[in-house]
Design a protein around this motif. Structure first.
Motif, mmCIF file in Angstrom:
data_model
loop_
_atom_site.group_PDB
_atom_site.id
_atom_site.type_symbol
_atom_site.label_atom_id
_atom_site.label_comp_id
_atom_site.label_asym_id
_atom_site.label_seq_id
_atom_site.Cartn_x
_atom_site.Cartn_y
_atom_site.Cartn_z
ATOM 1 N N ALA A 1 -4.653 0.816 5.405
ATOM 2 C CA ALA A 1 -5.042 -0.594 5.479
ATOM 3 C C ALA A 1 -6.233 -0.782 6.407
ATOM 4 O O ALA A 1 -7.149 -1.563 6.124
ATOM 5 N N MET A 2 -6.240 -0.059 7.528
ATOM 6 C CA MET A 2 -7.370 -0.153 8.456
ATOM 7 C C MET A 2 -8.637 0.433 7.835
ATOM 8 O O MET A 2 -9.735 -0.097 8.030
ATOM 9 N N ALA A 3 -8.493 1.521 7.092
ATOM 10 C CA ALA A 3 -9.652 2.121 6.437
ATOM 11 C C ALA A 3 -10.268 1.150 5.428
ATOM 12 O O ALA A 3 -11.491 0.976 5.369
ATOM 13 N N MET A 4 -9.436 0.502 4.621
ATOM 14 C CA MET A 4 -9.943 -0.458 3.651
ATOM 15 C C MET A 4 -10.556 -1.670 4.339
ATOM 16 O O MET A 4 -11.563 -2.227 3.868
ATOM 17 N N ASP A 5 -9.982 -2.075 5.461
ATOM 18 C CA ASP A 5 -10.546 -3.194 6.228
ATOM 19 C C ASP A 5 -11.947 -2.849 6.729
ATOM 20 O O ASP A 5 -12.834 -3.701 6.760
ATOM 21 N N MET A 6 -12.152 -1.591 7.124
ATOM 22 C CA MET A 6 -13.477 -1.172 7.582
ATOM 23 C C MET A 6 -14.474 -1.139 6.435
ATOM 24 O O MET A 6 -15.643 -1.513 6.595
ATOM 25 N N LEU A 7 -14.019 -0.711 5.256
ATOM 26 C CA LEU A 7 -14.924 -0.593 4.114
ATOM 27 C C LEU A 7 -15.262 -1.939 3.491
ATOM 28 O O LEU A 7 -16.311 -2.092 2.863
ATOM 29 N N ILE A 8 -14.385 -2.917 3.650
ATOM 30 C CA ILE A 8 -14.557 -4.202 2.968
ATOM 31 C C ILE A 8 -14.789 -5.309 3.983
ATOM 32 O O ILE A 8 -13.935 -5.576 4.830
ATOM 33 N N ASN A 9 -15.937 -5.936 3.887
ATOM 34 C CA ASN A 9 -16.265 -7.102 4.705
ATOM 35 C C ASN A 9 -16.446 -8.361 3.871
ATOM 36 O O ASN A 9 -16.121 -9.460 4.316
ATOM 37 N N PRO B 1 -5.182 13.975 12.049
ATOM 38 C CA PRO B 1 -5.982 14.572 13.124
ATOM 39 C C PRO B 1 -5.850 13.727 14.386
ATOM 40 O O PRO B 1 -5.600 12.526 14.305
ATOM 41 N N PRO B 2 -5.977 14.342 15.535
ATOM 42 C CA PRO B 2 -5.862 13.558 16.772
ATOM 43 C C PRO B 2 -7.035 12.600 16.929
ATOM 44 O O PRO B 2 -8.179 12.937 16.637
ATOM 45 N N GLY B 3 -6.732 11.394 17.380
ATOM 46 C CA GLY B 3 -7.793 10.432 17.659
ATOM 47 C C GLY B 3 -7.926 9.362 16.614
ATOM 48 O O GLY B 3 -7.362 9.436 15.521
ATOM 49 N N ILE B 4 -8.686 8.325 16.965
ATOM 50 C CA ILE B 4 -8.989 7.217 16.066
ATOM 51 C C ILE B 4 -10.492 6.982 16.105
ATOM 52 O O ILE B 4 -11.160 7.406 17.061
ATOM 53 N N PRO B 5 -11.085 6.338 15.105
ATOM 54 C CA PRO B 5 -12.542 6.132 15.104
ATOM 55 C C PRO B 5 -12.981 5.302 16.308
ATOM 56 O O PRO B 5 -12.353 4.293 16.646
ATOM 57 N N SER B 6 -14.053 5.740 16.956
ATOM 58 C CA SER B 6 -14.570 4.979 18.094
ATOM 59 C C SER B 6 -15.264 3.707 17.632
ATOM 60 O O SER B 6 -15.272 2.702 18.337
ATOM 61 N N LEU B 7 -15.849 3.747 16.423
ATOM 62 C CA LEU B 7 -16.526 2.578 15.856
ATOM 63 C C LEU B 7 -16.130 2.439 14.390
ATOM 64 O O LEU B 7 -15.861 3.442 13.721
ATOM 65 N N PRO B 8 -16.092 1.227 13.850
ATOM 66 C CA PRO B 8 -15.800 1.053 12.428
ATOM 67 C C PRO B 8 -16.870 1.718 11.561
ATOM 68 O O PRO B 8 -18.036 1.805 11.952
ATOM 69 N N ILE B 9 -16.452 2.184 10.389
ATOM 70 C CA ILE B 9 -17.410 2.793 9.467
ATOM 71 C C ILE B 9 -18.240 1.684 8.831
ATOM 72 O O ILE B 9 -17.885 0.502 8.876
ATOM 73 N N HIS B 10 -19.348 2.050 8.242
ATOM 74 C CA HIS B 10 -20.203 1.083 7.558
ATOM 75 C C HIS B 10 -19.483 0.538 6.324
ATOM 76 O O HIS B 10 -18.615 1.181 5.747
ATOM 77 N N SER B 11 -19.872 -0.641 5.901
ATOM 78 C CA SER B 11 -19.216 -1.276 4.769
ATOM 79 C C SER B 11 -19.531 -0.539 3.469
ATOM 80 O O SER B 11 -20.454 0.281 3.393
ATOM 81 N N THR B 12 -18.764 -0.863 2.434
ATOM 82 C CA THR B 12 -18.984 -0.257 1.119
ATOM 83 C C THR B 12 -20.399 -0.523 0.621
ATOM 84 O O THR B 12 -21.066 0.373 0.089
ATOM 85 N N ALA B 13 -20.892 -1.747 0.794
ATOM 86 C CA ALA B 13 -22.234 -2.094 0.329
ATOM 87 C C ALA B 13 -23.297 -1.284 1.055
ATOM 88 O O ALA B 13 -24.256 -0.795 0.432
#
Length: 445
Positions: free
Chosen positions: A338-346, A241-253
């Protein structure tokens, strides 16, 4: 006056050079499929881009740590030639003739090739390395008689390094001159002798997977090189889809506290790396420290690919990401993942939740090591588009709705550890006792 004329002459020469660059822009940037990794990327983890056992192609040929294995290649070459049933001289002559006819394309294949290398040297290198790769794949995957041969495990990962590739068309030349002439007597399964080169490399791609093996796409096509074909195994079945997330998603926890469950794909999806957000109106209990929470609203389940985190996962991801970053017109789906997993894992807590959910299989020393690796594997990379944009937007909308947001706050504040729960219970009990005492003070028996 002479100094002025000399200066003007230098300026005019520079002007002409710049004009030449505008007329031939391809001369200023390479579109070669194999690149020398820039130091800004290599320095993040040099070992992820450096062969440990074998050098393939010209870029690491001068590495002193790899010279000792050059003699071993001759053993693989001899065995491959023996299996053809033809005189070795005849087979080698055919291979060299085909490679010689494509020497210009071979030189263009590499960005950073030593211009001092003669055509003869490059041609011998291509034939030797191509024969080694084909024989190695056969010996590891199909030839039962060679299963007892001890081979360094690192070789399979050396063949995935972006700087350690040879053109796929060279492998085709070698295959046509050698492996296509094998007799079925070499293999316990006769059908192996009729496999195409694409099918052979596909089997190799399955052997180095970092996701669930059942999710590997079998029908991959010819590509630049072996790394490119492994990259295509994880090719998305749809455009991003066009675009990238404006802000990182919340962590898995945080998502877990808000009621989001994490589960592996229960069946093979069309895209092995797909992340699907599913909704259900069931009541679900989440236990934490023997406490049960029931959610009276539609829950969310994020289904994800099973990721195998080993000591070589970072190497594979970094080289696939580098291939995307430095090769024109290549999809950035690995970078997106890789970016998605980076957002989910802190933190290691996030990894622990994914391990318990069987989304991540961690064979590294600790969850903290896995978290550190995932947090840095895409440093310096960019994604022109993000394949999980819709799922991320839906997750953010869900998390910020009234009940999930407040339940997450409650669990984070009072139920993150046993002492917080004890304090909450003690405070609640004290409040109830105070109410009882106040009631009997006002209404004595």
């Amino acid at each position: 006056m002479e100094d002025v004329n000399v200066e003007l002459g230098n300026i005019q020469d520079s002007v002409q050079i710049l004009l030449d660059c505008t007329q031939n822009p391809t001369n200023t940037s390479s579109s070669a499929p194999v690149h020398t990794i820039p130091s800004r990327v290599r320095d993040l983890n040099p070992s992820a881009f450096t062969p440990r056992v074998v050098s393939i192609g010209p870029l690491h040929r001068d590495n002193e740590n790899l010279v000792s294995f050059e003699g071993q290649k001759a053993i693989f070459l001899r065995e491959l030639l023996r299996q053809t049933g033809l005189p070795p001289e005849e087979t080698l002559q055919k291979c060299l003739q085909k490679v010689h006819a494509s020497i210009t394309e071979i030189r263009e294949f590499y960005d950073g090739i030593n211009t001092c290398d003669t055509d003869d040297k490059i041609e011998r290198m291509m034939v030797m390395d191509g024969c080694f790769i084909l024989e190695y794949i056969y010996m590891c995957a199909y030839d039962e008689r060679d299963r007892n041969m001890v081979l360094p495990a690192a070789i399979v990962y050396d063949l995935l390094l972006i700087e350690n590739q040879i053109p796929f068309f060279v492998l085709e030349y070698i295959f046509d001159c050698t492996s296509s002439r094998f007799t079925t007597s070499r293999f316990t399964t006769p059908v192996v002798a009729s496999l195409s080169l694409i099918e052979l490399v596909s089997s190799f791609a399955q052997a180095v997977h970092i996701f669930d093996s059942t999710a590997i796409i079998k029908n991959i096509k010819k590509h630049h090189h072996i790394l490119g074909m492994v990259h295509e195994c994880y090719q998305a079945s749809h455009p991003p889809p066009p675009g990238i997330p404006s802000l990182p998603i919340h962590s898995t926890a945080d998502l877990d506290k808000a009621g989001v469950k994490f589960e592996p794909h229960h069946r093979d999806p069309e895209w092995p790396m797909a992340m699907n957000l599913e909704s259900s109106s069931e009541f679900v209990c989440f236990s934490s420290f023997r406490w049960c929470w029931c959610w009276p609203w539609a829950k969310r389940t994020l289904r994800m690919p099973k990721l195998y985190v080993t000591g070589d996962t970072e190497l594979i991801l970094r080289n696939l990401i580098a291939y995307e970053q430095f090769t024109p017109h290549v999809s950035h789906h690995i970078t997106s993942y890789a970016m998605a997993m980076d957002m989910l894992i802190n933190t290691e807590e996030d990894v622990s939740i994914l391990v318990e959910s069987e989304v991540v299989f961690n064979s590294m020393g600790s969850n903290k090591e896995a978290a550190t690796m995932i947090n840095h594997v895409c440093d310096g990379a960019y994604a022109a588009s993000f394949f999980y944009l819709r799922e991320w937007e839906d997750l953010d909308t869900y998390y910020n709705s009234y009940w999930p947001r407040n339940i997450a706050w409650l669990r984070r504040t009072y139920f993150s550890n046993p002492w917080n729960m004890i304090a909450l219970l003690a405070g609640t009990l004290l409040f109830l006792l105070t109410l009882v005492q106040t009631y009997f003070t006002i209404n004595p028996l």
